[in-house]
Enzyme design. Structure first.
Site, PDB file in Angstrom:
ATOM      1  N   HIS A  84       1.082 -35.981   5.329  1.00 23.55           N
ATOM      2  CA  HIS A  84       2.029 -35.918   4.306  1.00 23.55           C
ATOM      3  C   HIS A  84       2.131 -34.472   4.029  1.00 23.55           C
ATOM      4  O   HIS A  84       1.151 -33.614   3.843  1.00 23.55           O
ATOM      5  CB  HIS A  84       2.011 -36.692   3.187  1.00 23.55           C
ATOM      6  CG  HIS A  84       0.665 -36.763   2.756  1.00 23.55           C
ATOM      7  ND1 HIS A  84      -0.328 -37.137   3.182  1.00 23.55           N
ATOM      8  CD2 HIS A  84       0.205 -35.979   1.475  1.00 23.55           C
ATOM      9  CE1 HIS A  84      -1.437 -36.961   2.293  1.00 23.55           C
ATOM     10  NE2 HIS A  84      -0.973 -36.215   1.232  1.00 23.55           N
ATOM     11  N   HIS A 108       3.381 -32.127   1.046  1.00 30.85           N
ATOM     12  CA  HIS A 108       3.923 -31.792  -0.463  1.00 30.85           C
ATOM     13  C   HIS A 108       4.779 -30.907  -0.578  1.00 30.85           C
ATOM     14  O   HIS A 108       4.807 -29.946  -0.131  1.00 30.85           O
ATOM     15  CB  HIS A 108       2.656 -31.736  -1.402  1.00 30.85           C
ATOM     16  CG  HIS A 108       1.375 -32.497  -1.432  1.00 30.85           C
ATOM     17  ND1 HIS A 108       1.174 -33.255  -2.358  1.00 30.85           N
ATOM     18  CD2 HIS A 108       0.336 -32.655  -0.729  1.00 30.85           C
ATOM     19  CE1 HIS A 108       0.067 -33.752  -2.390  1.00 30.85           C
ATOM     20  NE2 HIS A 108      -0.284 -33.670  -1.181  1.00 30.85           N
TER      21      HIS A 108
HETATM   22  P1  AMP Z   1      -3.286 -35.780  -0.795  1.00 30.04           P
HETATM   23  O1  AMP Z   1      -4.298 -35.666  -1.942  1.00 30.04           O
HETATM   24  O2  AMP Z   1      -2.932 -34.357  -0.157  1.00 30.04           O
HETATM   25  O3  AMP Z   1      -3.745 -36.897   0.577  1.00 30.04           O
HETATM   26  O4  AMP Z   1      -1.890 -36.363  -1.390  1.00 30.04           O
HETATM   27  C1  AMP Z   1      -1.886 -37.487  -1.735  1.00 30.04           C
HETATM   28  C2  AMP Z   1      -0.961 -37.861  -2.589  1.00 30.04           C
HETATM   29  O5  AMP Z   1      -0.376 -39.063  -2.608  1.00 30.04           O
HETATM   30  C3  AMP Z   1      -1.206 -37.454  -4.207  1.00 30.04           C
HETATM   31  O6  AMP Z   1      -0.775 -36.312  -4.640  1.00 30.04           O
HETATM   32  C4  AMP Z   1      -1.149 -38.913  -5.028  1.00 30.04           C
HETATM   33  O7  AMP Z   1      -0.575 -38.456  -6.346  1.00 30.04           O
HETATM   34  C5  AMP Z   1       0.054 -39.414  -4.057  1.00 30.04           C
HETATM   35  N1  AMP Z   1       0.051 -40.705  -4.283  1.00 30.04           N
HETATM   36  C6  AMP Z   1      -1.053 -41.845  -4.016  1.00 30.04           C
HETATM   37  N2  AMP Z   1      -0.278 -43.022  -4.063  1.00 30.04           N
HETATM   38  C7  AMP Z   1       0.889 -42.885  -4.182  1.00 30.04           C
HETATM   39  C8  AMP Z   1       2.065 -43.700  -4.367  1.00 30.04           C
HETATM   40  N3  AMP Z   1       1.780 -45.092  -4.317  1.00 30.04           N
HETATM   41  N4  AMP Z   1       3.347 -43.527  -4.466  1.00 30.04           N
HETATM   42  C9  AMP Z   1       3.574 -41.942  -4.608  1.00 30.04           C
HETATM   43  N5  AMP Z   1       2.495 -41.170  -4.438  1.00 30.04           N
HETATM   44  C10 AMP Z   1       1.267 -41.506  -4.228  1.00 30.04           C
END
Ligand code: AMP
Ligand code: ZN
Length: 148
Positions: A109, A111
């Site tokens: 993903h 951001h």
């Molecule tokens: P990372 O730490 O770069 O892997 O980012 C994962 C991101 O996913 C974090 O910023 C979380 O807040 C976000 N996240 C986790 N679960 C969900 C969800 N169900 N819907 C939207 N965002 C999520």
């Protein structure tokens, strides 16, 4: 020869695959044939969203190049919309690749983080390192390791 056990489905427990399949709720803000964008539920700034390829892939390094390219283009599209619709002054793109680099969800993903000048309410972010001139010998040594 004994029957081989199929490898565990890496996407079976993936929350982003479940969002893509509409099995989990999300605030979806963009979709095309290959990507989905939705709001991050722990936003760093107002409007923080995530862009994912629909095809499960663990991270930046393992991603097929075409999925990565399409995800980047979707992040570009969303970045423009953050300026236009949310009044962002700028945008940061962030990718965490690996647990030691803050990755917590193991489906690639990007951001997309809108930035707002002089607005700590919507934008409390600060640069996570203090820019200072580095050791030139070490910078050179690292560059040599990268190209060796
Ligand atoms: P990372 O730490 O770069 O892997 O980012 C994962 C991101 O996913 C974090 O910023 C979380 O807040 C976000 N996240 C986790 N679960 C969900 C969800 N169900 N819907 C939207 N965002 C999520
Ligand atoms: Zn997934």
């Amino acid at each position: 020869m004994p029957a081989q056990t199929p490898p565990e489905d890496p996407a079976g427990d993936c929350i982003f695959c479940k969002i893509i399949a509409r099995e989990l709720p999300a605030f979806i803000v963009d979709e095309d044939e290959d990507t989905l964008s939705f709001m991050d539920i722990n936003p760093g700034t107002r409007g923080h969203a995530l862009v994912v390829p629909k095809r499960h892939t663990q991270d930046l390094i393992t991603a097929p190049a075409d999925d990565l390219a399409r995800t980047a283009v979707a992040a570009q599209r969303l970045s423009a919309r953050m300026k236009e619709k949310l009044g962002a002054d700028g945008v940061n793109l962030l990718n965490c690749c690996g647990a030691d680099a803050w990755q917590t969800v193991f489906h690639l993903h990007i951001h997309v983080i809108p930035r707002y000048k002089d607005d700590p309410q919507r934008d409390p972010l600060r640069l996570p390192w203090i820019p200072a001139p580095g050791d030139m010998d070490d910078i050179k040594a690292a560059s040599e390791e990268l190209i060796a």
